[in-house]
Design an enzyme around this catalytic site. Structure first.
Site, PDB file in Angstrom:
ATOM      1  N   ASP A  35      44.970  42.817   8.037  1.00  0.00           N
ATOM      2  CA  ASP A  35      44.927  41.551   8.782  1.00  0.00           C
ATOM      3  C   ASP A  35      43.474  41.152   8.960  1.00  0.00           C
ATOM      4  O   ASP A  35      42.606  42.024   9.133  1.00  0.00           O
ATOM      5  CB  ASP A  35      45.603  41.747  10.166  1.00  0.00           C
ATOM      6  CG  ASP A  35      46.214  40.468  10.702  1.00  0.00           C
ATOM      7  OD1 ASP A  35      45.449  39.517  10.951  1.00  0.00           O
ATOM      8  OD2 ASP A  35      47.440  40.407  10.861  1.00  0.00           O
ATOM      9  N   THR A  39      44.887  34.883  13.331  1.00  0.00           N
ATOM     10  CA  THR A  39      45.949  34.591  14.310  1.00  0.00           C
ATOM     11  C   THR A  39      46.679  35.869  14.726  1.00  0.00           C
ATOM     12  O   THR A  39      47.472  35.846  15.651  1.00  0.00           O
ATOM     13  CB  THR A  39      46.980  33.577  13.746  1.00  0.00           C
ATOM     14  OG1 THR A  39      47.524  34.106  12.526  1.00  0.00           O
ATOM     15  CG2 THR A  39      46.336  32.228  13.474  1.00  0.00           C
ATOM     16  N   TYR A 149      50.886  23.868   4.996  1.00  0.00           N
ATOM     17  CA  TYR A 149      51.733  25.065   5.110  1.00  0.00           C
ATOM     18  C   TYR A 149      52.874  25.007   4.093  1.00  0.00           C
ATOM     19  O   TYR A 149      53.093  25.951   3.335  1.00  0.00           O
ATOM     20  CB  TYR A 149      52.295  25.140   6.525  1.00  0.00           C
ATOM     21  CG  TYR A 149      53.075  26.399   6.832  1.00  0.00           C
ATOM     22  CD1 TYR A 149      52.477  27.652   6.750  1.00  0.00           C
ATOM     23  CD2 TYR A 149      54.415  26.334   7.242  1.00  0.00           C
ATOM     24  CE1 TYR A 149      53.187  28.807   7.059  1.00  0.00           C
ATOM     25  CE2 TYR A 149      55.127  27.481   7.558  1.00  0.00           C
ATOM     26  CZ  TYR A 149      54.514  28.719   7.466  1.00  0.00           C
ATOM     27  OH  TYR A 149      55.218  29.858   7.777  1.00  0.00           O
TER      28      TYR A 149
END
Ligand code: UDP
Length: 318
Positions: A35, A39, A149
């Protein structure tokens, strides 16, 4: 001694990614969570660090990914995923869906790993077919605010299919519908964290539009079960995983007011641009190909989730 299966979860510190890591560890695998913490949040996986089968790599998957050793599975969950997040991070969203998916597929090819892509009901856009079946191609506005997105995920699906057809990589695609549960970010703008924190704080619930738009909410444990069944299955085309229990956003607000016993009022605010009017998965394929359907009713899932939000808000207040 038998060697354990080894999985990489990109976006492993995110809401769904962290639940996946936990479940894979419980199933006895070695797990690497990757990661960039844009977010994602280390607090989501803090409790896993004591497990000798767990590792965390702080890395942005839009750059070349190096993972030493074998890999059996790559679950590609890295991406901003709430409308507020991807409106604020449109370029990162496009990059992780395109460049990040390319890097993760390249790694799968190199390692001979099976690859599972986290796709989304957003590939259907504001759908003109209801409920949405996997063979519906969608109704997406590429140049609207959600285009970053929706198109990134559509590209990612095309890329996964190209690696499958051209390089023979074993790929799986899950189209995830609205999912909720503990570890959703308090301020990610999504409807559940918004309504729950407003109800618990005694603030007005901000219903966008007239609240007549519909969604279908799936508890995260049900989703994770569906994803793992898909990972182990032979299904090479996309599969919807979600809860077909559809409700209006107004009804959802009422369910949260009832659950929390809050005296908060409803406040109507403008509907965001291109906000889909209706959304419900057709889960016929998940039922027949995976023997899967959701088990956790909304009231039960909300009850579990509210405990998490109470604890989070309590910690903030201290
Ligand atoms: N929504 C709302 N109030 C909020 C946040 C969201 O009424 O404070 C609505 C939003 O307009 C949408 C639905 O709730 O119709 C679900 O929004 P969310 O951002 O959770 O995800 P989406 O399904 O739109 O990707």
């Amino acid at each position: 001694m038998t060697t354990l299966e080894r999985a990489l979860v990109t976006g492993g510190a995110g809401f769904i990614g962290s639940h996946l890591c936990e479940r894979l560890l419980n199933d006895g695998l070695e797990v690497i969570a990757m990661d960039n913490l844009l977010t994602g949040d280390l607090a989501n996986i803090e409790h896993l660090f004591g497990n000798a089968r767990f590792k965390f790599f702080h890395h942005d998957v839009t750059n070349y990914i190096h993972v030493p050793g074998r890999l059996d599975f790559i679950l590609h969950f890295a991406s901003p995923a709430s409308p507020r997040d991807y409106l604020e991070l449109p370029i990162q969203t496009l990059k992780v869906g395109s460049l990040g998916t390319h890097k993760a597929l390249g790694l799968a090819h190199e390692k001979g790993a099976r690859f599972l892509l986290a796709s989304t009901s957003e590939v259907y856009g504001d759908p003109q077919v209801h409920p949405q079946r996997e063979d519906y191609w969608g109704h997406v506005n590429p140049v609207g605010p959600r285009g970053c997105y929706d198109e990134a995920k559509r590209f990612a699906e095309a890329m996964a299919m190209a690696y499958q057809r051209h390089h023979g990589v074993e790929t799986r695609i899950v189209r995830i519908f609205n999912t909720y549960g503990p570890r959703m970010r308090l301020n990610d703008g999504r409807v559940l964290p918004a309504f729950m924190s407003q109800a618990l704080r005694g603030e007005d619930l901000t219903v966008f539009g007239d609240g007549g738009q519909t969604r279908s909410f799936c508890y995260v444990d049900d989703l994770v079960e569906g994803i793992l069944r898909l990972l182990r299955s032979d299904e090479r085309l996309p599969v919807n995983i979600g809860n077909p229990h559809e409700m209006t956003i107004r009804q959802f607000a009422d369910a949260i007011l009832e659950l929390t016993g809050s005296g908060s009022k409803i406040r109507f605010e403008p509907l965001p641009v291109d906000d889909p009017k209706q959304r419900r998965p057709d889960i016929g394929k998940a039922r027949s190909a995976l023997g899967w359907e959701p088990k956790i009713p909304l009231q039960e899932g909300l009850r579990r989730t509210v405990e998490y939000f109470k604890a989070k808000l309590g910690a903030l207040a201290r």
